[in-house]
Motif scaffolding. Structure first.
Motif, PDB file in Angstrom:
ATOM      1  N   PRO A  26      15.738  10.001  -6.864  1.00 17.78           N
ATOM      2  CA  PRO A  26      15.061  11.505  -7.000  1.00 17.78           C
ATOM      3  C   PRO A  26      15.332  12.123  -5.914  1.00 17.78           C
ATOM      4  N   GLU A  27      15.996  12.071  -4.959  1.00 21.13           N
ATOM      5  CA  GLU A  27      15.889  12.562  -3.359  1.00 21.13           C
ATOM      6  C   GLU A  27      16.205  14.235  -3.675  1.00 21.13           C
ATOM      7  N   LYS A  38       6.692   9.870   4.663  1.00 21.45           N
ATOM      8  CA  LYS A  38       5.665  10.213   5.906  1.00 21.45           C
ATOM      9  C   LYS A  38       6.551  10.123   7.172  1.00 21.45           C
ATOM     10  N   LEU A  92      13.095  16.192  -3.291  1.00 21.38           N
ATOM     11  CA  LEU A  92      12.464  16.647  -2.026  1.00 21.38           C
ATOM     12  C   LEU A  92      13.568  17.260  -1.313  1.00 21.38           C
ATOM     13  N   GLU A 137      18.766   2.307  -3.252  1.00 21.95           N
ATOM     14  CA  GLU A 137      19.948   1.826  -2.338  1.00 21.95           C
ATOM     15  C   GLU A 137      19.956   0.625  -1.896  1.00 21.95           C
ATOM     16  N   LYS A 142       4.114  -3.392  -8.705  1.00 20.28           N
ATOM     17  CA  LYS A 142       4.529  -2.045  -9.033  1.00 20.28           C
ATOM     18  C   LYS A 142       5.906  -1.491  -8.566  1.00 20.28           C
ATOM     19  N   GLN A 151       0.903  -1.208   0.024  1.00 18.59           N
ATOM     20  CA  GLN A 151       0.025  -0.062  -0.138  1.00 18.59           C
ATOM     21  C   GLN A 151       0.846   1.389   0.017  1.00 18.59           C
ATOM     22  N   ALA A 152       2.055   1.283   0.558  1.00 20.55           N
ATOM     23  CA  ALA A 152       2.982   2.210   0.418  1.00 20.55           C
ATOM     24  C   ALA A 152       4.052   1.912  -0.598  1.00 20.55           C
ATOM     25  N   LEU A 153       3.891   1.228  -1.504  1.00 24.35           N
ATOM     26  CA  LEU A 153       5.033   0.728  -2.551  1.00 24.35           C
ATOM     27  C   LEU A 153       6.228   0.259  -1.845  1.00 24.35           C
ATOM     28  N   VAL A 155      16.693  16.928  -0.767  1.00 19.68           N
ATOM     29  CA  VAL A 155      17.810  16.333   0.090  1.00 19.68           C
ATOM     30  C   VAL A 155      18.669  15.471  -0.952  1.00 19.68           C
ATOM     31  N   ALA A 156      19.298  14.224  -0.708  1.00 22.45           N
ATOM     32  CA  ALA A 156      20.150  13.672  -1.475  1.00 22.45           C
ATOM     33  C   ALA A 156      20.146  12.098  -0.764  1.00 22.45           C
ATOM     34  N   ALA A 160       9.790   2.118  -3.327  1.00 26.14           N
ATOM     35  CA  ALA A 160       9.738   3.430  -3.784  1.00 26.14           C
ATOM     36  C   ALA A 160      10.578   4.504  -3.128  1.00 26.14           C
ATOM     37  N   GLY A 161      11.341   3.742  -2.053  1.00 27.92           N
ATOM     38  CA  GLY A 161      12.382   4.636  -1.241  1.00 27.92           C
ATOM     39  C   GLY A 161      12.318   4.712   0.421  1.00 27.92           C
ATOM     40  N   ALA A 162      12.902   5.545   0.966  1.00 31.39           N
ATOM     41  CA  ALA A 162      12.624   5.757   2.332  1.00 31.39           C
ATOM     42  C   ALA A 162      11.168   6.228   2.653  1.00 31.39           C
ATOM     43  N   ALA A 199       7.644   1.197   0.900  1.00 33.69           N
ATOM     44  CA  ALA A 199       8.617   2.380   1.342  1.00 33.69           C
ATOM     45  C   ALA A 199       9.244   1.799   2.759  1.00 33.69           C
ATOM     46  N   PHE A 245       9.264   0.096  -9.452  1.00 29.01           N
ATOM     47  CA  PHE A 245      10.343   1.368  -8.871  1.00 29.01           C
ATOM     48  C   PHE A 245      10.907   0.807  -8.020  1.00 29.01           C
TER      49      PHE A 245
HETATM   50  N1  CO8 Z   1       7.250   6.960   1.428  1.00 26.94           N
HETATM   51  C1  CO8 Z   1       6.374   6.842   1.939  1.00 26.94           C
HETATM   52  N2  CO8 Z   1       5.174   6.641   1.196  1.00 26.94           N
HETATM   53  C2  CO8 Z   1       5.244   6.254  -0.114  1.00 26.94           C
HETATM   54  C3  CO8 Z   1       6.653   6.478  -0.878  1.00 26.94           C
HETATM   55  C4  CO8 Z   1       7.640   7.091  -0.129  1.00 26.94           C
HETATM   56  N3  CO8 Z   1       8.730   7.025  -0.298  1.00 26.94           N
HETATM   57  N4  CO8 Z   1       6.493   6.314  -2.183  1.00 26.94           N
HETATM   58  C5  CO8 Z   1       5.202   6.147  -2.297  1.00 26.94           C
HETATM   59  N5  CO8 Z   1       4.535   6.262  -1.502  1.00 26.94           N
HETATM   60  C6  CO8 Z   1       2.888   5.849  -0.980  1.00 26.94           C
HETATM   61  C7  CO8 Z   1       2.254   7.210  -1.503  1.00 26.94           C
HETATM   62  O1  CO8 Z   1       2.299   8.046  -0.696  1.00 26.94           O
HETATM   63  C8  CO8 Z   1       0.859   6.583  -1.829  1.00 26.94           C
HETATM   64  O2  CO8 Z   1       0.170   6.266  -0.509  1.00 26.94           O
HETATM   65  P1  CO8 Z   1      -1.168   7.148  -0.357  1.00 26.94           P
HETATM   66  O3  CO8 Z   1      -1.988   6.096  -1.201  1.00 26.94           O
HETATM   67  O4  CO8 Z   1      -1.655   6.800   1.175  1.00 26.94           O
HETATM   68  O5  CO8 Z   1      -1.354   8.310  -0.796  1.00 26.94           O
HETATM   69  C9  CO8 Z   1       0.988   5.313  -2.360  1.00 26.94           C
HETATM   70  O6  CO8 Z   1       2.460   4.913  -1.705  1.00 26.94           O
HETATM   71  C10 CO8 Z   1       0.921   4.911  -3.822  1.00 26.94           C
HETATM   72  O7  CO8 Z   1       1.874   6.067  -4.216  1.00 26.94           O
HETATM   73  P2  CO8 Z   1       1.529   6.763  -5.212  1.00 26.94           P
HETATM   74  O8  CO8 Z   1       0.059   7.250  -5.211  1.00 26.94           O
HETATM   75  O9  CO8 Z   1       2.482   7.920  -5.457  1.00 26.94           O
HETATM   76  O10 CO8 Z   1       1.600   5.980  -6.902  1.00 26.94           O
HETATM   77  P3  CO8 Z   1       1.895   6.508  -8.257  1.00 26.94           P
HETATM   78  O11 CO8 Z   1       2.050   5.471  -9.079  1.00 26.94           O
HETATM   79  O12 CO8 Z   1       1.198   7.758  -8.661  1.00 26.94           O
HETATM   80  O13 CO8 Z   1       3.353   7.200  -8.367  1.00 26.94           O
HETATM   81  C11 CO8 Z   1       5.906   6.848  -7.547  1.00 26.94           C
HETATM   82  C12 CO8 Z   1       4.589   6.017  -8.086  1.00 26.94           C
HETATM   83  C13 CO8 Z   1       6.403   7.587  -8.828  1.00 26.94           C
HETATM   84  C14 CO8 Z   1       6.849   5.723  -7.066  1.00 26.94           C
HETATM   85  C15 CO8 Z   1       5.469   7.906  -6.343  1.00 26.94           C
HETATM   86  O14 CO8 Z   1       4.984   7.158  -5.359  1.00 26.94           O
HETATM   87  C16 CO8 Z   1       6.655   8.428  -5.922  1.00 26.94           C
HETATM   88  O15 CO8 Z   1       7.419   9.267  -6.708  1.00 26.94           O
HETATM   89  N6  CO8 Z   1       7.354   8.068  -4.708  1.00 26.94           N
HETATM   90  C17 CO8 Z   1       8.231   8.810  -4.032  1.00 26.94           C
HETATM   91  C18 CO8 Z   1      10.011   8.295  -4.722  1.00 26.94           C
HETATM   92  C19 CO8 Z   1      10.822   8.969  -3.881  1.00 26.94           C
HETATM   93  O16 CO8 Z   1      10.737  10.108  -3.868  1.00 26.94           O
HETATM   94  N7  CO8 Z   1      11.648   8.200  -3.154  1.00 26.94           N
HETATM   95  C20 CO8 Z   1      12.899   8.751  -2.474  1.00 26.94           C
HETATM   96  C21 CO8 Z   1      12.329   8.930  -1.190  1.00 26.94           C
HETATM   97  S1  CO8 Z   1      13.648   9.691  -0.018  1.00 26.94           S
HETATM   98  C22 CO8 Z   1      14.552   8.625   0.145  1.00 26.94           C
HETATM   99  O17 CO8 Z   1      14.478   7.486  -0.076  1.00 26.94           O
HETATM  100  C23 CO8 Z   1      16.156   8.867   0.806  1.00 26.94           C
HETATM  101  C24 CO8 Z   1      16.310  10.075   1.874  1.00 26.94           C
HETATM  102  C25 CO8 Z   1      15.150  11.198   1.950  1.00 26.94           C
HETATM  103  C26 CO8 Z   1      15.438  12.088   3.107  1.00 26.94           C
HETATM  104  C27 CO8 Z   1      14.157  12.958   3.142  1.00 26.94           C
HETATM  105  C28 CO8 Z   1      14.105  13.807   4.534  1.00 26.94           C
HETATM  106  C29 CO8 Z   1      12.921  14.485   4.694  1.00 26.94           C
END
Ligand code: CO8
Length: 259
Positions: free
Chosen positions: A132-133, A69, A136, A113, A60, A23-25, A138-139, A64-66, A27, A106
């Motif tokens: 893609p950090e 939320k 947001l 990482e 899917k 449900q959170a891909l 960050v990095a 999808a990352g750390a 995460a 994804f």
């Molecule tokens: N964290 C938490 N929840 C997530 C994440 C995530 N990384 N990725 C997806 N979800 C959740 C969504 O919020 C959504 O939840 P809800 O249904 O409750 O709204 C559910 O998963 C499904 O996601 P989408 O509706 O967004 O699905 P789409 O098909 O529209 O999009 C994507 C898929 C393109 C993968 C999109 O979800 C996305 O871009 N996700 C985030 C990717 C990302 O940015 N990853 C990097 C995260 S940051 C990290 O890994 C390292 C360091 C960060 C430090 C940050 C400090 C604040």
């Protein structure tokens, strides 16, 4: 042992670990890290288990990352005082036995990482890798800037980190990020088959081969070659080495003791 965020099953000598927050891909939050750390520690400690596969539930995403939320409300002092993300090194990277990431969909940010922490990645043809950090503000924080650069070189790593552009499976294979691509529908079977191949080989030799290749990542050539020679010499003391060579000469399969 029961886990909240992952599924763990043993298939003969192969441990299959599945990230299970579709449900959170998938995460990666603190609970996932705690569960994965416990599962990898149990895998390492079990003499019956010889190779692991890590994959994601759902088609899917691998992950999808750390978990954004979980992180959004933390301030810099929280991240620093908790030494945030350090647990991935001690809980996952420190695993001594071989393990494979089977990636479909994804693998972004921490998901990419985490895949790169594996000994190698087998990708389904739907896989997409990215850091893609920057979007947001960050990095990468779980080793991505370092492992991606070593895997695909500066040009591609820099472009991916600076733009957040994703790499598809074909590009990832060409760039050396993944060992091979298979149709997504066959991904788990292929990864498990590969893990079973590794599991059927002498386990100490598998651990030493893993350590040797990892050393190539972390040291200069002369030091790496010296370390390889010493590890090789240590391995010659095992019973499995004697058995492996004897079995070859006697034209039969080796029977491994794991020591
Ligand atoms: N964290 C938490 N929840 C997530 C994440 C995530 N990384 N990725 C997806 N979800 C959740 C969504 O919020 C959504 O939840 P809800 O249904 O409750 O709204 C559910 O998963 C499904 O996601 P989408 O509706 O967004 O699905 P789409 O098909 O529209 O999009 C994507 C898929 C393109 C993968 C999109 O979800 C996305 O871009 N996700 C985030 C990717 C990302 O940015 N990853 C990097 C995260 S940051 C990290 O890994 C390292 C360091 C960060 C430090 C940050 C400090 C604040």
């Amino acid at each position: 042992m029961t886990y909240e965020t992952i599924l763990v099953e043993q298939r003969d000598a192969v441990t299959l670990i599945t990230l299970n927050r579709p449900q959170a891909l998938n995460a990666l939050n603190s609970d996932v890290l705690a569960d994965l750390s416990a599962a990898f520690a149990a895998f390492d400690a079990d003499p019956g288990q010889r190779c692991a596969v890590l994959t994601g539930s759902g088609e899917k995403a691998f992950a999808a990352g750390a978990d954004i939320k979980e992180m959004v409300e933390k301030d810099a002092a929280d991240f620093f005082l908790q030494d945030f993300f350090s647990g991935w090194q001690t809980g996952v990277v420190a695993t001594r036995k071989p393990w494979i990431a089977a990636v479909q969909g994804f693998a972004l940010g921490g998901g990419c990482e985490l895949a790169m922490m594996a000994d190698f990645i087998i990708a389904g043809d739907t896989a997409k890798f990215g850091q893609p950090e920057i979007k947001l503000g960050v990095a990468p924080g779980m080793g991505g800037s370092q492992r991606l650069t070593r895997a695909v070189g500066k040009a591609k790593a820099m472009e991916m980190c600076l733009t957040g552009r994703m790499m598809d499976a074909a590009e990832a294979e060409r760039a050396g990020l993944v060992s091979r691509i298979v149709p997504a529908a066959d991904l788990l079977d292929e990864a498990l088959k590969t893990a079973a191949t590794i599991a059927a080989l002498p386990p100490m030799a598998a651990m030493v081969n893993k350590e040797m290749v990892n050393i190539a990542f972390e040291t200069g050539l002369s030091q790496g070659i010296l370390t390889e020679r010493r590890l090789f010499q240590i391995l010659t003391a095992t019973e499995d080495r004697k058995e492996g060579m004897t079995a070859f000469i006697e034209k039969r399969q080796g029977v491994w003791k794991g020591r």
